[in-house]
Design an enzyme around this catalytic site. Structure first.
Site, PDB file in Angstrom:
ATOM      1  N   ILE A   8       0.848  -1.194   0.000  1.00 24.67           N
ATOM      2  CA  ILE A   8       0.000   0.000   0.000  1.00 24.67           C
ATOM      3  C   ILE A   8       0.880   1.239   0.000  1.00 24.67           C
ATOM      4  CG2 ILE A   8      -1.840   1.250   1.194  1.00 24.67           C
ATOM      5  CD1 ILE A   8      -2.537  -1.374   2.641  1.00 24.67           C
ATOM      6  N   ASN A  84      -2.367   4.350  -3.661  1.00 26.96           N
ATOM      7  CA  ASN A  84      -3.142   5.367  -2.954  1.00 26.96           C
ATOM      8  C   ASN A  84      -2.441   6.725  -2.926  1.00 26.96           C
ATOM      9  OD1 ASN A  84      -4.922   6.525  -0.693  1.00 26.96           O
ATOM     10  ND2 ASN A  84      -2.955   6.352   0.348  1.00 26.96           N
ATOM     11  N   TYR A 151      -3.705  17.962 -11.556  1.00 23.82           N
ATOM     12  CA  TYR A 151      -4.324  16.899 -10.758  1.00 23.82           C
ATOM     13  C   TYR A 151      -5.402  16.175 -11.551  1.00 23.82           C
ATOM     14  CZ  TYR A 151      -6.744  14.563  -6.897  1.00 23.82           C
ATOM     15  OH  TYR A 151      -7.320  13.628  -6.074  1.00 23.82           O
ATOM     16  N   LYS A 155      -5.484  12.122 -12.657  1.00 19.27           N
ATOM     17  CA  LYS A 155      -6.549  11.190 -12.294  1.00 19.27           C
ATOM     18  C   LYS A 155      -7.265  10.648 -13.536  1.00 19.27           C
ATOM     19  CE  LYS A 155      -5.924  10.984  -7.908  1.00 19.27           C
ATOM     20  NZ  LYS A 155      -5.374   9.734  -7.329  1.00 19.27           N
ATOM     21  N   VAL A 186     -13.008  13.315   0.480  1.00 19.98           N
ATOM     22  CA  VAL A 186     -12.578  12.703   1.744  1.00 19.98           C
ATOM     23  C   VAL A 186     -11.841  13.736   2.594  1.00 19.98           C
ATOM     24  CG1 VAL A 186     -11.414  10.716   2.775  1.00 19.98           C
ATOM     25  CG2 VAL A 186     -12.230  10.587   0.410  1.00 19.98           C
ATOM     26  N   THR A 188      -9.093  14.563   4.104  1.00 17.14           N
ATOM     27  CA  THR A 188      -7.669  14.252   4.199  1.00 17.14           C
ATOM     28  C   THR A 188      -6.857  15.539   4.179  1.00 17.14           C
ATOM     29  OG1 THR A 188      -7.417  14.121   1.798  1.00 17.14           O
ATOM     30  CG2 THR A 188      -8.009  12.084   2.954  1.00 17.14           C
TER      31      THR A 188
END
Length: 241
Positions: A8, A84, A151, A155, A186, A188
């Site tokens: 991960i 991730n 970004y 993605k 999210v 984060t």
């Protein structure tokens, strides 16, 4: 019955850390890759932390081969890679972005997951164990936004890359099950960076702030649980979520 081994990225915080904890609680063996340090190894003996900056894309192949050499083949029932780690910045109009800023963004958010995937598949092709890859994507890959060109492009690239690899794997004798997963918004550190930006530089900062204040953000723990559920599925090699 053998064990599940997971690699991960981005396990020092956020979704990656929460996912590592959930998997370790399930009894999985986890190799966490992150630029920062981690104390997960103090609590979980099945956790190995590998401090590594995925921006160093030319060293990724050695990184993956080195991790996989540590895994005892007879004990592997399932082996997985969860890409991730990502970078949100630069958050400004493209004409204000420097070449180095664009390069770092694309290396961390797009090139690194591509090379990690390439190396993972290459070095596990001899295995009979089930193999899985989950690439953490974003709605930003489908919806363009001002001051987020780098970004959004990364993605969008992750989504297309995942589809291409899935098509390659369909005809393989032991296909890798590869998924692109959009976790939604999210809470984060990436979100915190976005909402703290100056509105003159990043026009969407108020949108991110409003989403945070109105409770629209998912918790990293909930998203990690969603990813864990995807790992539990058998499914087809071609899948998107």
């Amino acid at each position: 019955m053998g064990s599940r081994y997971l690699i991960i990225t981005g396990t020092s915080r956020g979704i990656g850390r929460q996912l590592a904890e959930l998997c370790l609680e399930k009894g999985d063996v986890v190799y966490g890759i992150a630029r920062g340090t981690s104390d997960l190894g103090d609590t979980y003996e099945r956790y190995t932390h590998v401090q590594f900056d995925v921006e160093d894309i030319h060293s990724i192949d050695d990184l993956i081969s080195g991790i996989l050499e540590q895994i005892p083949l007879p004990d592997v029932e399932c082996i997985g890679l969860i890409n991730n780690a990502a970078m949100l910045e630069p958050l400004k109009p493209i004409d204000q972005c420097l070449a180095d800023e664009i390069s770092v963004q694309l290396n961390i958010s797009l090139a690194a997951p591509m090379i990690l995937t390439s190396s993972f598949i290459h070095y596990t092709n001899h295995m009979t164990a089930q193999r899985k890859i989950i690439n953490v994507s974003s709605g930003s890959g489908s919806y363009p936004a001002p001051s987020m060109a780098a970004y959004c492009t990364s993605k969008a690239g992750i989504d297309m890359f995942t589809k291409c690899v899935a098509m390659e794997q369909v005809s393989q004798p032991n296909p890798v099950h590869i998924i692109a997963f959009d976790p939604g918004m999210v809470d984060t550190e990436l979100q915190a960076v976005a909402r703290e930006k100056d509105a003159e530089e990043f026009v969407l900062s108020s949108v991110f702030q409003e989403a945070y204040e109105s409770g629209q953000l998912k918790s990293p723990r909930d998203v990690a649980h969603d990813i864990l559920m995807l790992l539990e599925e058998s499914g087809d090699p071609v899948k998107s979520n």
